[in-house]
Design an enzyme around this catalytic site. Sequence first.
Site, PDB file in Angstrom:
ATOM      1  CD  GLU A 139      62.229  18.006  35.866  1.00  0.00           C
ATOM      2  OE1 GLU A 139      62.042  18.256  34.668  1.00  0.00           O
ATOM      3  OE2 GLU A 139      61.323  18.090  36.731  1.00  0.00           O
ATOM      4  CD  GLU A 232      57.187  18.950  32.541  1.00  0.00           C
ATOM      5  OE1 GLU A 232      56.634  18.685  33.625  1.00  0.00           O
ATOM      6  OE2 GLU A 232      58.409  19.147  32.440  1.00  0.00           O
TER       7      GLU A 232
END
Length: 258
Positions: A139, A232
């Site tokens: 990521e 998130e």
Amino acid sequence: MPRFSANISMMFTELAFDARFEAARNAGFGAVEFMFPYGYVPESLAWALEENALGLSVFNLPPGDWGGCERGLAAVSGREAEFAEGLDMAARYGRILRADRVHCMAGIAEGREAEACYIGNVRRAADKLARQDCTVLIEPINTFDMPGYFLNRTDQAVELLHKIDHENVALQWDIYHHERTHGDALSALSDVLPHMAHVQIAGVPGRHEPEGFGALFAALDASGYAGWVGCEYHPRGKTIEGLSWLGEARDAAGASRT
């Protein structure tokens, strides 16, 4: 409509951790994700998932000394043995939790040595986790939130995926981090789609509720993306009070089918 997963390391924090599973289910989420499960007994986490009929979208490998501002070890040369120990722990948790996605954090590092270390460690993680049908995710994280983080651009992540060259390594594409670094995410979706196995969202720039993402959700649906969309973000107040965006997404999805 995309399938949404609640990140219970950030959401429902007004509740004890073990109560967040039920809260996420009651709010309409089909899965949860969390940052680091290692302070909890894995069998207890597995029970909470099963008891609440929740999937598990992703969790992170151990990050090193998080309190000391370490943010992963994969790209940190000289820490390979510690990375391997953390990988063993993550694999054990993954087996018990039946995880099929694990995120490998790169860490604070730069340069060619860091890249070589990162490629080697991600390959090592992929080889180990392939034995339990688990995909390793990488990521890009923006440098406003995490200065010095090795992997910080979407194009860099795609280039590294080609270099790593393992079938069970894929992109965890966080819309918040992409937009903080590159701008509009919707225009990048078609290029990113072949590489990604997990999506995360949060409002930009405050990392609060993901409001105004209707066009992106529609584009994900149209693309055929079938994975989880991890929420998130840091709620502005109590989590449940800020979930109007989820109802709006459901309403929009229902209207599109009529």
